[in-house]
Design a protein around this motif. Structure first.
Motif, short mmCIF file in Angstrom:
data_model
loop_
_atom_site.label_atom_id
_atom_site.label_comp_id
_atom_site.label_asym_id
_atom_site.label_seq_id
_atom_site.Cartn_x
_atom_site.Cartn_y
_atom_site.Cartn_z
N GLY A 290 0.80 -1.27 0.08
CA GLY A 290 -0.09 0.03 0.14
C GLY A 290 0.85 1.30 0.09
O GLY A 290 0.27 2.30 0.41
N ALA A 291 2.09 1.34 -0.44
CA ALA A 291 2.89 2.44 -0.39
C ALA A 291 2.79 2.95 -1.62
O ALA A 291 2.86 2.46 -2.61
CB ALA A 291 4.51 1.89 -0.16
N PRO A 292 2.72 4.30 -1.76
CA PRO A 292 2.96 5.04 -3.04
C PRO A 292 4.32 4.71 -3.73
O PRO A 292 5.15 4.83 -3.06
CB PRO A 292 3.02 6.55 -2.60
CG PRO A 292 2.19 6.64 -1.24
CD PRO A 292 2.51 5.25 -0.59
N THR A 310 -1.97 3.36 -9.73
CA THR A 310 -0.99 2.53 -8.54
C THR A 310 0.22 3.11 -8.12
O THR A 310 0.84 2.71 -7.34
CB THR A 310 -0.71 1.32 -9.00
OG1 THR A 310 0.12 1.11 -10.00
CG2 THR A 310 -2.18 0.21 -9.51
N GLY A 311 0.51 4.35 -8.90
CA GLY A 311 1.81 5.19 -8.68
C GLY A 311 2.16 6.02 -9.71
O GLY A 311 1.29 6.26 -10.76
N TRP A 312 3.55 6.29 -9.90
CA TRP A 312 3.76 6.97 -11.01
C TRP A 312 5.15 6.42 -11.84
O TRP A 312 5.88 5.85 -11.10
CB TRP A 312 4.14 8.59 -10.49
CG TRP A 312 3.26 9.20 -9.79
CD1 TRP A 312 2.34 10.37 -10.41
CD2 TRP A 312 2.64 8.97 -8.44
NE1 TRP A 312 1.55 10.65 -9.54
CE2 TRP A 312 1.50 10.01 -8.27
CE3 TRP A 312 2.92 8.18 -7.34
CZ2 TRP A 312 1.06 10.15 -7.33
CZ3 TRP A 312 2.37 8.51 -6.16
CH2 TRP A 312 1.37 9.29 -6.13
N ARG A 313 5.34 6.99 -13.01
CA ARG A 313 6.61 6.70 -13.86
C ARG A 313 7.21 7.80 -14.16
O ARG A 313 6.47 8.74 -14.90
CB ARG A 313 6.30 5.81 -14.76
CG ARG A 313 5.58 4.17 -14.55
CD ARG A 313 5.69 3.04 -15.67
NE ARG A 313 5.17 3.67 -16.93
CZ ARG A 313 3.95 3.39 -17.10
NH1 ARG A 313 2.98 2.66 -16.46
NH2 ARG A 313 3.43 3.78 -18.40
N ALA A 314 8.34 7.86 -14.10
CA ALA A 314 9.11 9.04 -14.52
C ALA A 314 10.22 8.76 -15.16
O ALA A 314 10.99 7.73 -15.01
CB ALA A 314 9.86 9.98 -13.30
N ALA A 327 6.92 15.49 -5.75
CA ALA A 327 6.09 16.37 -5.07
C ALA A 327 4.60 15.80 -5.08
O ALA A 327 3.76 16.13 -4.12
CB ALA A 327 6.18 17.56 -5.72
N ALA A 328 4.02 15.38 -6.09
CA ALA A 328 2.71 14.84 -6.28
C ALA A 328 2.39 13.81 -5.29
O ALA A 328 1.34 13.80 -4.94
CB ALA A 328 2.48 14.19 -7.73
N ALA A 329 3.41 12.73 -5.33
CA ALA A 329 3.07 11.59 -4.32
C ALA A 329 3.07 12.01 -2.80
O ALA A 329 2.10 11.67 -1.99
CB ALA A 329 4.36 10.63 -4.43
#
Length: 370
Positions: A290-292, A310-314, A327-329
């Motif tokens: 359950g972690a960002p 379910t998260g971000w890809r950079a 910053a968003a997370a």
């Protein structure tokens, strides 16, 4: 069934964990699983899973050692009635292939990485991982690489993603005391944002890059890079110097045995690899907890992290893109974080469970035995 797995060491890593998981599955299915390896800190876990350690120098790339290991493995195969040899790394795969061909045992490989090949000799060395009667790719990204690099056909190629043990990586199974103890060990004060980067300390995993991306961050962040240095003392010293120069609070706790608590102790988990990961197991484990999660947008991570869901890809190596994602997370409120956690765990359970990996690999073994 009697299976012989080959792996250099049993210290830490996705290939090592998968070795133990398959020892557990084979034993549960009524078979025997031998593991030829130099051994390491995961030996006890292998024995608990029902595996049997055969201590051999599977780490050496010396041609004489490889040939001698082939003879030793051939004798072992015949003495123990081994039906399938399953290699998980290149050096032991050469010995295993020779031994399997000599004895008539089936030969399976798991292609765990892209394996750089800057010379023709290196391509020949890597090709052993595509020479199995069945070749298992641990992501669709790796499957595409194996097709392009080695021309492996669909008759031999199988895609089986690495698995997450959903009993271990279960937020409900982690007591608050374990999480509090982990944060205390890292020196994190209440309310301080902890960014966790799990993985061995090596430049391509992105520790130095992330320090650069966090330089001048307007609020306090504690960056925890959890993983072995594996003899890279100079890189460890360079990370400390870079963090001090950038004003980043850095913690290097070494290998963490309780990763389930570590993921829960973090406010954000990052996987900023500069080179493509074959799969991205830490991202899948973090999602299960359950972690960002933020992962580099290449390789197997694209299959693990669903962007914005379910998260971000950079973009790998893009400091501005990573600062924006971080910053968003960290700006998520409790409701948005809970929703993200639910989607992440559901995705990990549906696509990346240990049980799915075990059953799919057992099915490969059954195909060959039939």
């Amino acid at each position: 069934m009697v299976i012989l797995q080959l792996i250099p060491e049993l210290d830490a890593g996705g290939a090592e964990r998968t070795t133990i998981e398959m020892a557990e599955a084979v034993t549960r299915a009524g078979g025997r699983c031998l593991v030829a390896s130099c051994g390491g800190r995961l030996e006890s876990a292998l024995l608990e899973a029902g595996g049997e350690l055969i201590r051999l120098d599977m780490k050496s790339k010396n041609p004489v050692t490889l040939w001698r290991n082939a003879a030793r493995l051939a004798r072992l195969i015949e003495a123990e009635g081994v039906q399938i040899v399953h290699a998980r790394s290149r050096a032991p795969a050469w010995s295993g292939r020779w031994a399997a061909r000599r004895t008539g045992a089936a030969f399976v490989t798991t292609y765990h990485g892209t394996y750089s090949a800057r010379t023709g000799l290196k391509r020949v060395y890597n090709a052993v991982m595509a020479s199995g009667d069945r070749v298992i790719a641990n992501s669709y990204f790796i499957a595409d690489h194996v097709r392009a690099e080695h021309g492996v056909g669909e008759d031999r190629l199988r895609v089986i993603p690495r698995g997450v043990d959903l009993d271990v990586f279960d937020p409900a199974a982690v007591a608050p005391e374990r999480v509090a103890a982990m944060r205390a060990r890292w020196g994190a004060s209440p309310g301080e944002a902890v960014v966790l980067l799990p993985g061995r300390l090596t430049r391509w995993k992105g520790q130095a890059f992330l320090i650069e991306a966090l330089a001048g961050w307007p609020s306090t962040i504690r960056l925890v890079c959890a993983g072995d240095a594996q003899g890279r003392g100079a890189y460890e010293d360079a990370l400390k110097a870079a963090a001090e120069a950038a004003g980043v609070t850095l913690v290097l706790p070494g290998h963490e045995s309780d990763m389930a608590a570590a993921y829960m102790a973090a406010d954000l988990v990052v996987c900023p690899s500069l080179e493509p990961e074959a799969f991205g197991r830490t991202a899948a484990e973090a999602m299960a907890m359950g972690a960002p999660v933020i992962a580099s947008d290449h390789g197997g991570a694209r299959e693990v992290v669903a962007e914005g869901e379910t998260g971000w890809r950079a973009a790998p190596g893009d400091a501005e893109a990573w600062r924006n994602a971080i910053a968003a997370a960290l700006a998520l409120d409790s409701q948005a974080r809970a929703a993200l956690a639910g989607r992440g765990r559901a995705r990990a359970a549906a696509l990346f469970s240990k049980q799915a990996l075990q059953e799919s690999t057992l099915q490969v073994y059954r195909e060959l035995l039939e």
